[in-house]
Design a protein around this motif. Structure first.
Motif, PDB file in Angstrom:
ATOM      1  N   MET A   1      57.424   2.206  14.986  1.00  0.00           N
ATOM      2  CA  MET A   1      56.656   3.379  14.619  1.00  0.00           C
ATOM      3  C   MET A   1      57.120   3.844  13.243  1.00  0.00           C
ATOM      4  N   THR A   2      56.176   4.018  12.372  1.00  0.00           N
ATOM      5  CA  THR A   2      56.497   4.460  11.019  1.00  0.00           C
ATOM      6  C   THR A   2      56.685   5.977  11.000  1.00  0.00           C
ATOM      7  N   PRO A   3      57.396   6.460  10.004  1.00  0.00           N
ATOM      8  CA  PRO A   3      57.579   7.911   9.911  1.00  0.00           C
ATOM      9  C   PRO A   3      56.254   8.669   9.747  1.00  0.00           C
ATOM     10  N   ALA A   6      54.693   8.945  13.146  1.00  0.00           N
ATOM     11  CA  ALA A   6      55.424   9.930  13.957  1.00  0.00           C
ATOM     12  C   ALA A   6      55.062  11.353  13.531  1.00  0.00           C
ATOM     13  N   LEU A   7      54.961  11.584  12.229  1.00  0.00           N
ATOM     14  CA  LEU A   7      54.586  12.912  11.749  1.00  0.00           C
ATOM     15  C   LEU A   7      53.149  13.262  12.124  1.00  0.00           C
ATOM     16  N   THR A   8      52.272  12.278  12.120  1.00  0.00           N
ATOM     17  CA  THR A   8      50.891  12.514  12.523  1.00  0.00           C
ATOM     18  C   THR A   8      50.817  12.910  13.991  1.00  0.00           C
ATOM     19  N   GLU A   9      51.542  12.218  14.830  1.00  0.00           N
ATOM     20  CA  GLU A   9      51.549  12.549  16.260  1.00  0.00           C
ATOM     21  C   GLU A   9      52.192  13.912  16.504  1.00  0.00           C
ATOM     22  N   LEU A  10      53.227  14.216  15.766  1.00  0.00           N
ATOM     23  CA  LEU A  10      53.865  15.529  15.890  1.00  0.00           C
ATOM     24  C   LEU A  10      52.895  16.633  15.465  1.00  0.00           C
ATOM     25  N   LEU A  87      50.948   2.890  19.080  1.00  0.00           N
ATOM     26  CA  LEU A  87      52.153   3.536  18.588  1.00  0.00           C
ATOM     27  C   LEU A  87      53.370   2.621  18.702  1.00  0.00           C
TER      28      LEU A  87
END
Length: 89
Positions: A1-3, A6-10, A87
């Motif tokens: 998972m790329t950062p 991860a930020l998009t999902e957060l 993901l």
């Protein structure tokens, strides 16, 4: 998972939390301000009045919009479960 992923999902999770909790918190805020103004005008400083009014407003808001909020949360959860293979892989 790329950062970035991860930020998009957060971000999506925080948006869902805002959409689900926002209307309820806004309802309690408005009722609290109105009750506070009425209590200040009448000099009735009883904390249970504000608590009961806020609890009643929250219950009413949940009855009025709870099905919409629950449906929004379920849709997000289903979409998240469907994105899990993307993901991970």
């Amino acid at each position: 998972m790329t950062p970035e992923l991860a930020l998009t999902e957060l971000r999506r999770g925080l948006e869902v939390a805002l959409w689900v909790g926002g209307p309820l918190l806004l309802t309690v805020l408005v009722v609290g301000v109105v009750v506070g103004i009425v209590q200040a005008a009448t000099q009735l400083n009883e904390p249970t009045i504000a608590f009961v009014a806020k609890a009643a407003a929250l219950t009413t808001a949940l009855f009025a919009g709870g099905s919409f909020l629950l449906a929004y949360l379920v849709d997000y959860t289903n979409a998240l479960f469907q994105r899990i293979p993307h993901l991970i892989g």
